[in-house]
Scaffold this active site. Structure first.
Site, mmCIF file in Angstrom:
data_model
loop_
_atom_site.group_PDB
_atom_site.id
_atom_site.type_symbol
_atom_site.label_atom_id
_atom_site.label_comp_id
_atom_site.label_asym_id
_atom_site.label_seq_id
_atom_site.Cartn_x
_atom_site.Cartn_y
_atom_site.Cartn_z
ATOM 1 N N ASP A 203 0.415 -7.674 1.553
ATOM 2 C CA ASP A 203 0.797 -6.259 1.666
ATOM 3 C C ASP A 203 2.315 -6.088 1.670
ATOM 4 O O ASP A 203 2.863 -5.251 2.389
ATOM 5 C CB ASP A 203 0.201 -5.617 2.916
ATOM 6 C CG ASP A 203 0.181 -4.090 2.821
ATOM 7 O OD1 ASP A 203 0.273 -3.571 1.678
ATOM 8 O OD2 ASP A 203 0.084 -3.418 3.861
ATOM 9 N N HIS B 226 0.815 -1.215 0.000
ATOM 10 C CA HIS B 226 0.000 0.000 0.000
ATOM 11 C C HIS B 226 0.852 1.271 0.000
ATOM 12 O O HIS B 226 0.346 2.356 -0.298
ATOM 13 C CB HIS B 226 -0.972 0.001 1.193
ATOM 14 C CG HIS B 226 -0.341 0.268 2.525
ATOM 15 N ND1 HIS B 226 0.018 -0.743 3.401
ATOM 16 C CD2 HIS B 226 -0.015 1.433 3.157
ATOM 17 C CE1 HIS B 226 0.528 -0.213 4.503
ATOM 18 N NE2 HIS B 226 0.529 1.105 4.375
ATOM 19 N N LEU C 125 -4.267 -26.241 -1.884
ATOM 20 C CA LEU C 125 -4.479 -27.546 -1.280
ATOM 21 C C LEU C 125 -5.624 -28.272 -1.984
ATOM 22 O O LEU C 125 -5.595 -29.490 -2.126
ATOM 23 C CB LEU C 125 -4.764 -27.388 0.215
ATOM 24 C CG LEU C 125 -4.818 -28.673 1.043
ATOM 25 C CD1 LEU C 125 -3.493 -29.426 0.945
ATOM 26 C CD2 LEU C 125 -5.134 -28.353 2.492
ATOM 27 N N GLY C 126 -6.613 -27.498 -2.430
ATOM 28 C CA GLY C 126 -7.721 -28.092 -3.171
ATOM 29 C C GLY C 126 -8.885 -28.510 -2.301
ATOM 30 O O GLY C 126 -9.523 -29.542 -2.558
ATOM 31 N N VAL C 127 -9.174 -27.718 -1.266
ATOM 32 C CA VAL C 127 -10.309 -28.034 -0.394
ATOM 33 C C VAL C 127 -11.227 -26.822 -0.281
ATOM 34 O O VAL C 127 -10.788 -25.674 -0.387
ATOM 35 C CB VAL C 127 -9.843 -28.441 1.028
ATOM 36 C CG1 VAL C 127 -9.101 -29.757 0.989
ATOM 37 C CG2 VAL C 127 -8.991 -27.352 1.664
ATOM 38 N N THR C 128 -12.504 -27.096 -0.085
ATOM 39 C CA THR C 128 -13.466 -26.055 0.267
ATOM 40 C C THR C 128 -13.698 -26.151 1.762
ATOM 41 O O THR C 128 -14.008 -27.221 2.289
ATOM 42 C CB THR C 128 -14.796 -26.249 -0.484
ATOM 43 O OG1 THR C 128 -14.550 -26.218 -1.889
ATOM 44 C CG2 THR C 128 -15.786 -25.158 -0.117
ATOM 45 N N GLY D 213 3.436 6.661 8.123
ATOM 46 C CA GLY D 213 4.807 6.824 7.662
ATOM 47 C C GLY D 213 5.702 5.684 8.118
ATOM 48 O O GLY D 213 6.767 5.452 7.558
ATOM 49 N N ASN D 214 5.254 4.958 9.165
ATOM 50 C CA ASN D 214 5.984 3.784 9.640
ATOM 51 C C ASN D 214 5.792 2.570 8.731
ATOM 52 O O ASN D 214 6.559 1.606 8.807
ATOM 53 C CB ASN D 214 5.529 3.389 11.049
ATOM 54 C CG ASN D 214 6.377 4.023 12.140
ATOM 55 O OD1 ASN D 214 5.891 4.831 12.907
ATOM 56 N ND2 ASN D 214 7.645 3.645 12.207
ATOM 57 N N SER D 215 4.752 2.595 7.905
ATOM 58 C CA SER D 215 4.439 1.439 7.063
ATOM 59 C C SER D 215 5.645 1.045 6.214
ATOM 60 O O SER D 215 6.251 1.880 5.549
ATOM 61 C CB SER D 215 3.257 1.757 6.143
ATOM 62 O OG SER D 215 2.076 1.885 6.880
#
Length: 450
Positions: free
Chosen positions: A130, A100, A260-263, A203-205
């Site tokens: 991020d 960001h 992984l292929g799971v719902t 500003g720390n981001s």
């Protein structure tokens, strides 16, 4: 009698004072040593924390009226400036910061602690964590050594360094308040945040979060605030996650994630009661995709995944984070509860994302037709049609124009693009194009030259 009492009080006070003086002395020595540790961390680490300034051009509608004069608008384009922080991560000039901080920036400038300024190149970015990676061309750069963020303990020292409000090299101190914070900022975010009470402000981001030994434990990302300022709750992306993202971005220009292929279904009190689950913690498997990593491993619908790769899975968000930490073709294991018994299942992580990548076109793009899975994974609404960018070749023309995976090319030269054949025919027959690109709810036009 009174005199004797006074003597007794005097000698008692003297005895207590003399007895406690070594304790007070030891306490002061401990505080002095702690202070010296902070000073040492600050003197070394601030050299590797940089200030990042960005310039973003905001486009306005050039045909809107201005004070009643049609077709005149002196504010057609405006420049917006931004500030953030970054951490020099490699001797090759790679800098870790937040997505960001540099999102949609047209120009990125990095200022080192010694005052030197460099134009930075965006190597790649990953919105899901991020994290972004920049690079500058400089020699003899100071770097920060990485800690193992998986070994963090709640209560240990946390030292934040960054540039809040443009105040370069600001150092604040706190503790690790919590680890494994999932879904606290955005449910779509993959990061498993470190929570700290070290003061983090605008500003720390992108700045550094360090331990008492001066090693990097996280990249400062956000704060929880009702006022916009510090309220004692800050979050950082663990360095293990940031490092994994950086390595992929440097190698491939993007993050390659497995599936992984799971719902998964969130575990609620109702689900626990209805299915008589032994615990509310974990991720409940609702469906397994045929041929997926989960299917090959033997994971079945009804399993409750409570551990993955030796790490606890508290809920479905934690499961997604654990999976995102693994690299493609990496072997791992999970522990499931099936019929009230624990079962270990080994798997190798692979992904149908690999099937998305085709051959690169002359612009350095790999594209594919949109399908239901792409719309779900990249949050693309049904009314958007076109070709999905799945890969961008490093150093290509597409990189120069900031085209990235996840964007959708909806039109070229104002013509709808619905097939790969149409796309290839246009791209290979001309040297200049007008792309219409969809990204995160917006469409914009981009003139691309070969």
């Amino acid at each position: 009698m009174l005199l004797q009492t006074l003597y007794r009080c005097f000698f008692l006070i003297l005895f207590i004072t003399l007895g406690l003086s070594p304790i007070f002395g030891n306490s002061i020595d401990t505080l002095v040593k702690t202070s010296e540790s902070f000073q040492m961390v600050a003197s070394h680490a601030t050299k590797a924390v940089v200030s990042i300034s960005t310039v973003t051009t905001v486009q306005r509608n050039p045909y809107s009226s201005f004070y009643g004069f049609n077709y005149y608008n002196p504010y057609t384009n405006q420049e917006r400036e931004g500030l953030g922080s970054g951490v020099i991560a490699t001797k090759h000039g790679h800098i870790l910061t937040n997505h960001h901080v540099i999102e949609k920036a047209d120009k990125i400038t990095v200022t080192l602690s010694d005052g030197r300024e460099f134009d930075a190149t965006l190597v790649g970015t990953d919105k899901k964590t991020d994290i972004a990676v920049l690079q500058i061309k400089a020699k003899n750069l100071p770097i920060i050594h990485f800690a193992d963020s998986d070994q963090l303990s709640v209560g240990e020292w946390a030292i934040a360094i960054g540039n809040p409000f443009g105040l370069a090299g600001t150092v604040t101190v706190g503790i690790v308040s919590a680890t494994g914070r999932s879904g606290v900022l955005d449910v779509d975010n993959y990061a498993d945040f470190i929570q700290t009470d070290a003061a983090i402000n605008p500003g720390n981001s992108g700045g550094a979060l360090l331990n008492i030994h001066g090693k990097l434990i996280g990249i400062n990302t956000a704060i929880f605030s009702q006022s916009g300022g510090y309220m004692g709750i800050g979050f950082a992306v663990p360095i293990n996650m940031a490092k994994r993202v950086m390595e992929d971005i440097v190698s491939y220009g993007r993050v390659k994630r497995g599936m992984l292929g799971v719902t998964i279904k969130p575990v609620t009190d109702t689900l626990v009661r209805d299915l008589r689950l032994p615990t509310k913690e974990g991720a409940y498997v609702l469906e397994v995709k045929p041929g997926s990593s989960a299917d090959v491993a033997g994971i079945k619908p009804g399993d409750l995944i409570i551990e993955l790769g030796g790490k606890k899975v508290a809920d479905y968000l934690a499961l997604r984070t654990r999976i995102s930490e693994l690299k493609l073709n990496e072997s791992s294991y999970c522990v499931v509860i099936r019929n009230n018994k624990k079962k270990r299942l080994d798997f190798t992580l692979f992904s149908d994302y690999e099937s998305l990548a085709g051959t690169m076109d002359p612009l350095g793009l790999s594209v594919t037709k949109l399908d239901t899975n792409h719309r779900r994974d990249f949050n693309i609404p049904k009314h958007i049609s076109g070709l999905l960018i799945t890969e961008v070749q490093k150093g290509s023309i597409a990189t120069h124009y900031r085209l990235v995976p996840g964007q959708v090319i909806t039109k070229i030269n104002n013509r709808d693009i619905r097939s790969l054949d149409d796309y290839r025919r246009i791209v290979e027959s001309s040297n200049m194009f007008l792309f219409t690109v969809y990204e995160q709810g917006y469409e914009f036009n981009l003139v691309v030259r070969r």
